[in-house]
Design a protein around this motif. Structure first.
Motif, PDB file in Angstrom:
ATOM      1  N   GLU A   1       0.808  -1.224   0.000  1.00 12.86           N
ATOM      2  CA  GLU A   1       0.000   0.000   0.000  1.00 12.86           C
ATOM      3  C   GLU A   1       0.840   1.273   0.000  1.00 12.86           C
ATOM      4  O   GLU A   1       0.303   2.371  -0.007  1.00 12.86           O
ATOM      5  CB  GLU A   1      -0.958   0.007   1.193  1.00 12.86           C
ATOM      6  CG  GLU A   1      -1.964  -1.136   1.144  1.00 12.86           C
ATOM      7  CD  GLU A   1      -2.763  -1.187  -0.158  1.00 12.86           C
ATOM      8  OE1 GLU A   1      -3.236  -0.136  -0.621  1.00 12.86           O
ATOM      9  OE2 GLU A   1      -2.904  -2.291  -0.723  1.00 12.86           O
ATOM     10  N   PHE A   2       2.165   1.135  -0.029  1.00 14.00           N
ATOM     11  CA  PHE A   2       3.047   2.303  -0.043  1.00 14.00           C
ATOM     12  C   PHE A   2       3.330   2.749  -1.470  1.00 14.00           C
ATOM     13  O   PHE A   2       3.421   1.939  -2.380  1.00 14.00           O
ATOM     14  CB  PHE A   2       4.372   2.002   0.670  1.00 14.00           C
ATOM     15  CG  PHE A   2       4.228   1.772   2.142  1.00 14.00           C
ATOM     16  CD1 PHE A   2       3.867   2.798   2.995  1.00 14.00           C
ATOM     17  CD2 PHE A   2       4.447   0.508   2.668  1.00 14.00           C
ATOM     18  CE1 PHE A   2       3.730   2.574   4.354  1.00 14.00           C
ATOM     19  CE2 PHE A   2       4.313   0.269   4.030  1.00 14.00           C
ATOM     20  CZ  PHE A   2       3.945   1.314   4.875  1.00 14.00           C
ATOM     21  N   ASP A   3       3.499   4.037  -1.640  1.00 12.37           N
ATOM     22  CA  ASP A   3       3.886   4.630  -2.919  1.00 12.37           C
ATOM     23  C   ASP A   3       5.269   5.240  -2.723  1.00 12.37           C
ATOM     24  O   ASP A   3       5.428   6.446  -2.582  1.00 12.37           O
ATOM     25  CB  ASP A   3       2.864   5.687  -3.342  1.00 12.37           C
ATOM     26  CG  ASP A   3       3.204   6.359  -4.659  1.00 12.37           C
ATOM     27  OD1 ASP A   3       4.103   5.882  -5.370  1.00 12.37           O
ATOM     28  OD2 ASP A   3       2.566   7.387  -4.971  1.00 12.37           O
ATOM     29  N   LYS A   4       6.279   4.391  -2.694  1.00 15.38           N
ATOM     30  CA  LYS A   4       7.635   4.823  -2.359  1.00 15.38           C
ATOM     31  C   LYS A   4       8.212   5.808  -3.367  1.00 15.38           C
ATOM     32  O   LYS A   4       8.996   6.672  -3.013  1.00 15.38           O
ATOM     33  CB  LYS A   4       8.559   3.614  -2.224  1.00 15.38           C
ATOM     34  CG  LYS A   4       8.168   2.723  -1.065  1.00 15.38           C
ATOM     35  CD  LYS A   4       9.076   1.526  -0.937  1.00 15.38           C
ATOM     36  CE  LYS A   4       8.623   0.681   0.252  1.00 15.38           C
ATOM     37  NZ  LYS A   4       9.630  -0.252   0.690  1.00 15.38           N
ATOM     38  N   ASP A   5       7.853   5.683  -4.640  1.00  9.74           N
ATOM     39  CA  ASP A   5       8.400   6.578  -5.658  1.00  9.74           C
ATOM     40  C   ASP A   5       7.531   7.812  -5.903  1.00  9.74           C
ATOM     41  O   ASP A   5       7.820   8.640  -6.760  1.00  9.74           O
ATOM     42  CB  ASP A   5       8.636   5.833  -6.970  1.00  9.74           C
ATOM     43  CG  ASP A   5       7.385   5.150  -7.509  1.00  9.74           C
ATOM     44  OD1 ASP A   5       6.303   5.267  -6.900  1.00  9.74           O
ATOM     45  OD2 ASP A   5       7.499   4.490  -8.550  1.00  9.74           O
ATOM     46  N   ILE A   6       6.452   7.936  -5.143  1.00 14.96           N
ATOM     47  CA  ILE A   6       5.549   9.095  -5.166  1.00 14.96           C
ATOM     48  C   ILE A   6       5.085   9.420  -6.591  1.00 14.96           C
ATOM     49  O   ILE A   6       5.125  10.547  -7.043  1.00 14.96           O
ATOM     50  CB  ILE A   6       6.200  10.328  -4.492  1.00 14.96           C
ATOM     51  CG1 ILE A   6       6.821   9.930  -3.162  1.00 14.96           C
ATOM     52  CG2 ILE A   6       5.171  11.425  -4.260  1.00 14.96           C
ATOM     53  CD1 ILE A   6       7.645  11.020  -2.519  1.00 14.96           C
ATOM     54  N   ASP A   7       4.606   8.389  -7.293  1.00 11.63           N
ATOM     55  CA  ASP A   7       4.096   8.599  -8.646  1.00 11.63           C
ATOM     56  C   ASP A   7       2.579   8.476  -8.736  1.00 11.63           C
ATOM     57  O   ASP A   7       2.005   8.577  -9.810  1.00 11.63           O
ATOM     58  CB  ASP A   7       4.759   7.633  -9.625  1.00 11.63           C
ATOM     59  CG  ASP A   7       4.431   6.170  -9.343  1.00 11.63           C
ATOM     60  OD1 ASP A   7       3.719   5.869  -8.365  1.00 11.63           O
ATOM     61  OD2 ASP A   7       4.902   5.318 -10.114  1.00 11.63           O
ATOM     62  N   GLY A   8       1.923   8.233  -7.610  1.00 12.88           N
ATOM     63  CA  GLY A   8       0.473   8.124  -7.603  1.00 12.88           C
ATOM     64  C   GLY A   8      -0.038   6.694  -7.632  1.00 12.88           C
ATOM     65  O   GLY A   8      -1.246   6.473  -7.602  1.00 12.88           O
ATOM     66  N   LEU A   9       0.861   5.703  -7.681  1.00 17.41           N
ATOM     67  CA  LEU A   9       0.463   4.297  -7.675  1.00 17.41           C
ATOM     68  C   LEU A   9       1.129   3.592  -6.500  1.00 17.41           C
ATOM     69  O   LEU A   9       2.302   3.812  -6.224  1.00 17.41           O
ATOM     70  CB  LEU A   9       0.907   3.596  -8.966  1.00 17.41           C
ATOM     71  CG  LEU A   9       0.290   4.075 -10.277  1.00 17.41           C
ATOM     72  CD1 LEU A   9       0.935   3.354 -11.454  1.00 17.41           C
ATOM     73  CD2 LEU A   9      -1.216   3.868 -10.287  1.00 17.41           C
ATOM     74  N   THR A  10       0.376   2.737  -5.837  1.00 17.09           N
ATOM     75  CA  THR A  10       0.956   1.933  -4.759  1.00 17.09           C
ATOM     76  C   THR A  10       1.806   0.821  -5.362  1.00 17.09           C
ATOM     77  O   THR A  10       1.713   0.532  -6.565  1.00 17.09           O
ATOM     78  CB  THR A  10      -0.142   1.305  -3.885  1.00 17.09           C
ATOM     79  OG1 THR A  10      -0.871   0.370  -4.686  1.00 17.09           O
ATOM     80  CG2 THR A  10      -1.076   2.357  -3.297  1.00 17.09           C
TER      81      THR A  10
ATOM     82  N   PRO B   1       8.479   0.001  -8.845  1.00 14.89           N
ATOM     83  CA  PRO B   1       7.972   0.758  -7.697  1.00 14.89           C
ATOM     84  C   PRO B   1       9.007   1.707  -7.089  1.00 14.89           C
ATOM     85  O   PRO B   1       8.715   2.425  -6.146  1.00 14.89           O
ATOM     86  CB  PRO B   1       7.569  -0.335  -6.704  1.00 14.89           C
ATOM     87  CG  PRO B   1       8.408  -1.501  -7.067  1.00 14.89           C
ATOM     88  CD  PRO B   1       8.634  -1.422  -8.545  1.00 14.89           C
ATOM     89  N   ARG B   2      10.228   1.721  -7.639  1.00 13.02           N
ATOM     90  CA  ARG B   2      11.277   2.621  -7.160  1.00 13.02           C
ATOM     91  C   ARG B   2      11.564   3.737  -8.162  1.00 13.02           C
ATOM     92  O   ARG B   2      12.467   4.526  -7.966  1.00 13.02           O
ATOM     93  CB  ARG B   2      12.568   1.843  -6.907  1.00 13.02           C
ATOM     94  CG  ARG B   2      12.401   0.659  -5.970  1.00 13.02           C
ATOM     95  CD  ARG B   2      13.513  -0.340  -6.140  1.00 13.02           C
ATOM     96  NE  ARG B   2      13.593  -0.704  -7.554  1.00 13.02           N
ATOM     97  CZ  ARG B   2      14.641  -1.281  -8.119  1.00 13.02           C
ATOM     98  NH1 ARG B   2      15.692  -1.568  -7.405  1.00 13.02           N
ATOM     99  NH2 ARG B   2      14.644  -1.581  -9.389  1.00 13.02           N
TER     100      ARG B   2
END
Length: 186
Positions: A59-68, A105-106
């Motif tokens: 549930e984290f969006d580590k790369d802050i692109d709008g997708l988990t 995701p990174r």
């Protein structure tokens, strides 16, 4: 793979293990487990954790692109791709040479076309890119795994800079330019 529970796997399927029970198989989390370190555009040192098969991070969006992380794993299928009974193939996209690609995701812009993965997924959904028969997103103009849409202008808009009444090729705005001109400064 229809399940991440090895006790429920049937037939010739290779059971997928999900140690942290976050719906992302360990194999995928291991693929993107390496931490990423880079300098931002304003010269700040940025550390981004990779995925961890021992800690739930879907549930984290580590790369802050709008997708988990789960949405990135499932692409081009909706995030429900891990639900029991969801009919689908493997997540990711297979190219003409048989290589399967996933959203990273990174990395906020996996295909490097100047538009974040989340923006392209949102635009794909907005223009009706979900195919209810195949149960996946199919978009040629906004595909977060295909940089060829970088120079496309699907809405054919632009600005007549020289005011000659004709939008020349140099006066059209591509989707990437539209995103960049409309992107917030932060």
């Amino acid at each position: 793979v229809s399940t991440t529970d090895p006790n429920l796997a049937t037939g010739d399927e290779i059971p997928q293990i999900d140690t942290d029970d976050d719906k992302i198989p360990d194999q995928h989390e291991e693929r993107y487990s390496e931490d990423v370190v880079f300098f931002s555009t304003d010269n700040r040192l940025v550390f981004m954790d990779g995925l961890d098969k021992l800690e739930p991070d879907a549930e984290f969006d580590k790369d802050i692109d709008g997708l988990t992380a789960l949405e990135e794993y499932c692409w081009p299928y909706p995030a429900t791709c891990t639900d029991p009974g969801f009919f689908r193939g493997l997540s990711g996209v297979v190219d003409g040479e048989g290589v399967r690609s996933y959203l990273d995701p990174r990395s906020s812009d996996t295909d490097g076309d100047g538009m974040p993965d989340g923006f392209e997924a949102y635009m794909c959904l907005r223009i009706g890119g979900f195919d209810s028969i195949s149960q996946k997103f199919e978009c040629t103009d906004f595909d977060p795994l295909n940089a060829t849409d970088m120079d496309e202008d699907p809405d054919n808009d632009g600005f007549d800079v020289n005011r000659d009444g004709i939008l020349s090729m140099t006066e059209l705005y591509t989707s990437t330019e539209e995103y960049l001109y409309g992107a917030p400064h932060n």
